[in-house]
Design an enzyme around this catalytic site. Structure first.
Site, PDB file in Angstrom:
ATOM      1  N   CYS A 254       3.299   8.888   0.590  1.00  0.00           N
ATOM      2  CA  CYS A 254       3.815   8.058   1.677  1.00  0.00           C
ATOM      3  C   CYS A 254       4.077   6.687   1.057  1.00  0.00           C
ATOM      4  O   CYS A 254       3.137   5.992   0.664  1.00  0.00           O
ATOM      5  CB  CYS A 254       2.781   7.989   2.812  1.00  0.00           C
ATOM      6  SG  CYS A 254       3.254   6.847   4.112  1.00  0.00           S
TER       7      CYS A 254
ATOM      8  N   SER B 269      12.050   7.939   7.303  1.00  0.00           N
ATOM      9  CA  SER B 269      11.666   7.607   8.681  1.00  0.00           C
ATOM     10  C   SER B 269      12.194   6.221   9.010  1.00  0.00           C
ATOM     11  O   SER B 269      12.015   5.280   8.241  1.00  0.00           O
ATOM     12  CB  SER B 269      10.131   7.645   8.803  1.00  0.00           C
ATOM     13  OG  SER B 269       9.733   7.154  10.062  1.00  0.00           O
TER      14      SER B 269
ATOM     15  N   ASN C 261      -2.476   5.098  16.134  1.00  0.00           N
ATOM     16  CA  ASN C 261      -3.578   4.829  15.209  1.00  0.00           C
ATOM     17  C   ASN C 261      -3.995   3.368  15.369  1.00  0.00           C
ATOM     18  O   ASN C 261      -3.142   2.478  15.237  1.00  0.00           O
ATOM     19  CB  ASN C 261      -3.126   5.076  13.762  1.00  0.00           C
ATOM     20  CG  ASN C 261      -2.713   6.520  13.544  1.00  0.00           C
ATOM     21  OD1 ASN C 261      -3.418   7.437  13.945  1.00  0.00           O
ATOM     22  ND2 ASN C 261      -1.560   6.733  12.909  1.00  0.00           N
TER      23      ASN C 261
ATOM     24  N   SER D  34      12.048   6.977  14.700  1.00  0.00           N
ATOM     25  CA  SER D  34      10.907   6.489  15.481  1.00  0.00           C
ATOM     26  C   SER D  34      11.453   5.944  16.794  1.00  0.00           C
ATOM     27  O   SER D  34      11.883   4.797  16.864  1.00  0.00           O
ATOM     28  CB  SER D  34      10.175   5.393  14.697  1.00  0.00           C
ATOM     29  OG  SER D  34       9.823   5.887  13.433  1.00  0.00           O
TER      30      SER D  34
ATOM     31  N   HIS E 272      10.102   6.280  20.412  1.00  0.00           N
ATOM     32  CA  HIS E 272       9.011   5.647  21.156  1.00  0.00           C
ATOM     33  C   HIS E 272       9.348   5.131  22.549  1.00  0.00           C
ATOM     34  O   HIS E 272       8.479   4.563  23.216  1.00  0.00           O
ATOM     35  CB  HIS E 272       8.384   4.487  20.371  1.00  0.00           C
ATOM     36  CG  HIS E 272       7.954   4.848  18.986  1.00  0.00           C
ATOM     37  ND1 HIS E 272       7.395   6.050  18.666  1.00  0.00           N
ATOM     38  CD2 HIS E 272       7.999   4.139  17.833  1.00  0.00           C
ATOM     39  CE1 HIS E 272       7.112   6.075  17.376  1.00  0.00           C
ATOM     40  NE2 HIS E 272       7.474   4.943  16.845  1.00  0.00           N
TER      41      HIS E 272
ATOM     42  N   GLU F  15       0.834  -1.196   0.000  1.00  0.00           N
ATOM     43  CA  GLU F  15       0.000   0.000   0.000  1.00  0.00           C
ATOM     44  C   GLU F  15       0.875   1.256   0.000  1.00  0.00           C
ATOM     45  O   GLU F  15       1.943   1.290   0.616  1.00  0.00           O
ATOM     46  CB  GLU F  15      -0.896   0.000   1.240  1.00  0.00           C
ATOM     47  CG  GLU F  15      -1.872  -1.166   1.222  1.00  0.00           C
ATOM     48  CD  GLU F  15      -2.897  -1.121   2.347  1.00  0.00           C
ATOM     49  OE1 GLU F  15      -4.070  -1.361   2.072  1.00  0.00           O
ATOM     50  OE2 GLU F  15      -2.525  -0.854   3.507  1.00  0.00           O
TER      51      GLU F  15
ATOM     52  N   GLY G  79       7.606  -1.119   5.776  1.00  0.00           N
ATOM     53  CA  GLY G  79       9.027  -1.476   5.706  1.00  0.00           C
ATOM     54  C   GLY G  79       9.934  -0.508   6.433  1.00  0.00           C
ATOM     55  O   GLY G  79       9.564   0.610   6.761  1.00  0.00           O
ATOM     56  N   GLU G  80      11.132  -0.999   6.674  1.00  0.00           N
ATOM     57  CA  GLU G  80      12.154  -0.208   7.367  1.00  0.00           C
ATOM     58  C   GLU G  80      13.214   0.191   6.335  1.00  0.00           C
ATOM     59  O   GLU G  80      14.009  -0.648   5.894  1.00  0.00           O
ATOM     60  CB  GLU G  80      12.745  -1.067   8.505  1.00  0.00           C
ATOM     61  CG  GLU G  80      13.989  -0.526   9.154  1.00  0.00           C
ATOM     62  CD  GLU G  80      13.956   0.968   9.464  1.00  0.00           C
ATOM     63  OE1 GLU G  80      13.029   1.440  10.141  1.00  0.00           O
ATOM     64  OE2 GLU G  80      14.897   1.673   9.003  1.00  0.00           O
TER      65      GLU G  80
ATOM     66  N   CYS H 150      -0.289   6.439   9.609  1.00  0.00           N
ATOM     67  CA  CYS H 150       0.966   5.782   9.970  1.00  0.00           C
ATOM     68  C   CYS H 150       0.697   4.482  10.717  1.00  0.00           C
ATOM     69  O   CYS H 150      -0.059   4.460  11.694  1.00  0.00           O
ATOM     70  CB  CYS H 150       1.789   6.692  10.891  1.00  0.00           C
ATOM     71  SG  CYS H 150       2.914   7.719   9.994  1.00  0.00           S
TER      72      CYS H 150
ATOM     73  N   CYS I 178       2.249  -1.722  15.195  1.00  0.00           N
ATOM     74  CA  CYS I 178       2.169  -1.403  13.756  1.00  0.00           C
ATOM     75  C   CYS I 178       1.647  -2.583  12.933  1.00  0.00           C
ATOM     76  O   CYS I 178       2.010  -3.740  13.174  1.00  0.00           O
ATOM     77  CB  CYS I 178       3.574  -1.022  13.293  1.00  0.00           C
ATOM     78  SG  CYS I 178       3.744  -0.773  11.524  1.00  0.00           S
TER      79      CYS I 178
ATOM     80  N   CYS J 237       7.836  -6.198   6.940  1.00  0.00           N
ATOM     81  CA  CYS J 237       8.877  -5.595   7.785  1.00  0.00           C
ATOM     82  C   CYS J 237       9.330  -6.614   8.821  1.00  0.00           C
ATOM     83  O   CYS J 237       8.526  -7.345   9.387  1.00  0.00           O
ATOM     84  CB  CYS J 237       8.347  -4.334   8.469  1.00  0.00           C
ATOM     85  SG  CYS J 237       9.636  -3.473   9.413  1.00  0.00           S
TER      86      CYS J 237
ATOM     87  N   CYS K 196       7.136  -4.288  15.157  1.00  0.00           N
ATOM     88  CA  CYS K 196       6.740  -3.356  16.220  1.00  0.00           C
ATOM     89  C   CYS K 196       5.341  -3.725  16.723  1.00  0.00           C
ATOM     90  O   CYS K 196       4.446  -4.007  15.935  1.00  0.00           O
ATOM     91  CB  CYS K 196       6.773  -1.920  15.713  1.00  0.00           C
ATOM     92  SG  CYS K 196       8.421  -1.405  15.237  1.00  0.00           S
TER      93      CYS K 196
HETATM   94  C1  SAM Z   1       5.098   2.533   9.456  1.00  0.00           C
HETATM   95  S1  SAM Z   1       6.602   3.298   9.891  1.00  0.00           S
HETATM   96  C2  SAM Z   1       7.623   3.082   8.449  1.00  0.00           C
HETATM   97  C3  SAM Z   1       8.979   3.666   8.566  1.00  0.00           C
HETATM   98  C4  SAM Z   1       9.955   2.993   9.539  1.00  0.00           C
HETATM   99  N1  SAM Z   1       9.850   1.608   9.523  1.00  0.00           N
HETATM  100  C5  SAM Z   1       9.740   3.529  10.943  1.00  0.00           C
HETATM  101  O1  SAM Z   1       9.308   2.753  11.792  1.00  0.00           O
HETATM  102  O2  SAM Z   1      10.046   4.709  11.158  1.00  0.00           O
HETATM  103  C6  SAM Z   1       6.207   5.057   9.835  1.00  0.00           C
HETATM  104  C7  SAM Z   1       5.872   5.659  11.177  1.00  0.00           C
HETATM  105  O3  SAM Z   1       4.644   5.118  11.651  1.00  0.00           O
HETATM  106  C8  SAM Z   1       4.749   4.936  13.048  1.00  0.00           C
HETATM  107  N2  SAM Z   1       3.711   3.991  13.445  1.00  0.00           N
HETATM  108  C9  SAM Z   1       3.690   2.660  13.269  1.00  0.00           C
HETATM  109  N3  SAM Z   1       2.524   2.146  13.729  1.00  0.00           N
HETATM  110  C10 SAM Z   1       1.787   3.186  14.178  1.00  0.00           C
HETATM  111  C11 SAM Z   1       0.490   3.315  14.737  1.00  0.00           C
HETATM  112  N4  SAM Z   1      -0.311   2.256  14.874  1.00  0.00           N
HETATM  113  N5  SAM Z   1       0.059   4.542  15.097  1.00  0.00           N
HETATM  114  C12 SAM Z   1       0.842   5.640  14.920  1.00  0.00           C
HETATM  115  N6  SAM Z   1       2.082   5.578  14.367  1.00  0.00           N
HETATM  116  C13 SAM Z   1       2.555   4.367  14.008  1.00  0.00           C
HETATM  117  C14 SAM Z   1       6.165   4.441  13.175  1.00  0.00           C
HETATM  118  O4  SAM Z   1       6.631   4.477  14.495  1.00  0.00           O
HETATM  119  C15 SAM Z   1       6.893   5.405  12.267  1.00  0.00           C
HETATM  120  O5  SAM Z   1       7.174   6.601  12.967  1.00  0.00           O
HETATM  121  S1  SF4 Z   2       6.857   0.794  12.682  1.00  0.00           S
HETATM  122 FE1  SF4 Z   2       8.337   0.739  11.004  1.00  0.00          FE
HETATM  123  S2  SF4 Z   2       9.895  -0.734  11.752  1.00  0.00           S
HETATM  124 FE2  SF4 Z   2       8.110  -1.038  13.033  1.00  0.00          FE
HETATM  125  S3  SF4 Z   2       6.976  -2.743  12.061  1.00  0.00           S
HETATM  126 FE3  SF4 Z   2       6.114  -0.793  11.308  1.00  0.00          FE
HETATM  127  S4  SF4 Z   2       7.214  -0.438   9.428  1.00  0.00           S
HETATM  128 FE4  SF4 Z   2       8.428  -1.921  10.572  1.00  0.00          FE
END
Ligand code: SAM
Ligand code: SF4
Length: 336
Positions: A97, A179, A278, A202, A204, A84, A147-148, A321, A111, A104, A108
């Site tokens: 985005c 990011s 989210n 990120s 956290h 997506e 993805g990271e 996100c 996520c 990934c 996390c």
């Molecule tokens: C999906 S990640 C992709 C980029 C990279 N993997 C990272 O973690 O920064 C993009 C951002 O979304 C945040 N994120 C992931 N799950 C989330 C959620 N359920 N609610 C809010 N932010 C979230 C991550 O911490 C990161 O800052």
């Molecule tokens: S927040 Fe970023 S590193 Fe963590 S699972 Fe989601 S995409 Fe991967």
């Protein structure tokens, strides 16, 4: 059984130098022609691709969901999975985005994108194509999809170079944000790149223990090392680095966490984005209270640390996100 097209090399994987090194052939085109809007790729470009044995595009649009200010797009890849990407409308343009990997590895807790693990890396061309397909109005790119990015370092950096190339899309570096959870080896390499992009970490968590619980894949990377590497990038590039802090009730929202944040970032080239979680199907985490966000914000402001409370766009269509899933070709979310 589904059959997938035989994969030929993807033209969008070519850098300008690689393109220039190709034999000219009968259908000579310019590098920038490769990035033409998908709907009207000129005949000359199609003939060039045939002659040279390239695919011009690798992604197939499977669905498009429209929300108030964002669109979520599902792109099928040539090997049977779909990623997506999101197009977000701002007052001064559009943000793409984009995803950097198929799934990934970091898993996390909060996520959706890591729920099915990592299937493979996206190629540079597959990354570039997401931007091309989201349309010519895109003037910001954020690597905040699935993805990271630092776990696919070579392809992500190659994609950024292709996007920036003056002979091609000529996308400004200042409009690109990477990011990352902050893999130290990747941050060390990124520090040495001559690239004026924006960096978001990120974070956290303020202790190794709570970060390992939230981001199991980063257990080996201590908070202090991640922060030091990111600040070293900021120093070297003479710009601020943004640290994202998802405030999760009962997990990382204590007074002690707040004071550790203050100690870590006072007087540094750092800004903090405080975020609400989210919701993601199948994951149970509490709702962040406004009161706690306000408390964190006020204390950080008092310490002189630039801070904003950020809400991500796209919740109305589950495109915010952390809400993007790796999917099958029918759009069904894949989980482990
Ligand atoms: C999906 S990640 C992709 C980029 C990279 N993997 C990272 O973690 O920064 C993009 C951002 O979304 C945040 N994120 C992931 N799950 C989330 C959620 N359920 N609610 C809010 N932010 C979230 C991550 O911490 C990161 O800052
Ligand atoms: S927040 Fe970023 S590193 Fe963590 S699972 Fe989601 S995409 Fe991967």
């Amino acid at each position: 059984m589904t059959s997938f097209p035989v994969k030929r090399p993807l033209a969008l994987d070519l850098t300008a130098a690689q393109f220039a090194a190709l034999p000219r052939g009968r259908h000579a085109i310019a590098y920038r022609d490769l990035f033409s809007p998908h709907a009207d790729l000129p005949t000359a470009t199609r003939r060039w691709a045939e002659e040279q044995g390239f695919d011009l595009r690798a992604l197939t649009l499977r669905s498009r969901e429209r929300g108030a200010r964002s669109q979520k797009v599902l792109f099928a890849l040539r090997d049977g999975v779909a990623v997506e990407s999101v197009l977000i409308r701002r007052h001064d343009g559009y943000t793409a985005c984009i995803s950097s990997q198929v799934g990934c590895a970091f898993a996390c807790r909060f996520c959706a994108s890591g729920q099915a693990g990592l299937k493979r890396n996206l190629s540079a061309g597959e990354i570039v194509e997401q931007v091309v397909r989201l349309g010519p109005r895109v003037n910001r790119i954020v690597f905040m999809g699935i993805g990271e990015p630092l776990n696919n370092y070579e392809n992500v950096l190659k994609a950024i170079r292709i996007l920036r190339d003056r002979q091609g899309m000529d996308f400004p570096s200042s409009g690109i944000t990477l990011s990352t959870i902050g893999i130290p080896k990747g941050l060390k390499a990124l520090r040495e790149e001559h690239l004026a992009i924006n960096l978001t970490i990120s974070l956290h968590a303020t202790t190794d223990e709570s970060r390992a619980a939230l981001i199991p894949g980063s257990r080996k990377h201590g908070v202090a090392e991640v922060v030091a590497r990111a600040l070293s990038w900021a120093e070297r590039h003479n710009r601020d680095v943004t640290f994202v802090y998802l405030v999760l009730p009962g997990i990382n929202d204590s007074r002690a966490d707040l004071e550790r944040l203050v100690a870590m970032f006072s007087g540094q080239r750092a800004r903090i984005n405080l975020m609400r979680w989210n919701p993601v199907a199948g994951i149970r985490l509490g709702r962040t209270e406004d009161r706690v966000l306000a408390l964190f914000r006020e204390r950080l402001v008092r310490a002189g640390i630039p801070v904003v409370v950020r809400d991500t766009q796209g919740r109305d269509i589950s495109a915010a996100c952390g809400q993007l899933w790796l999917r099958d070709l029918n759009g069904r979310a894949l989980a482990a």
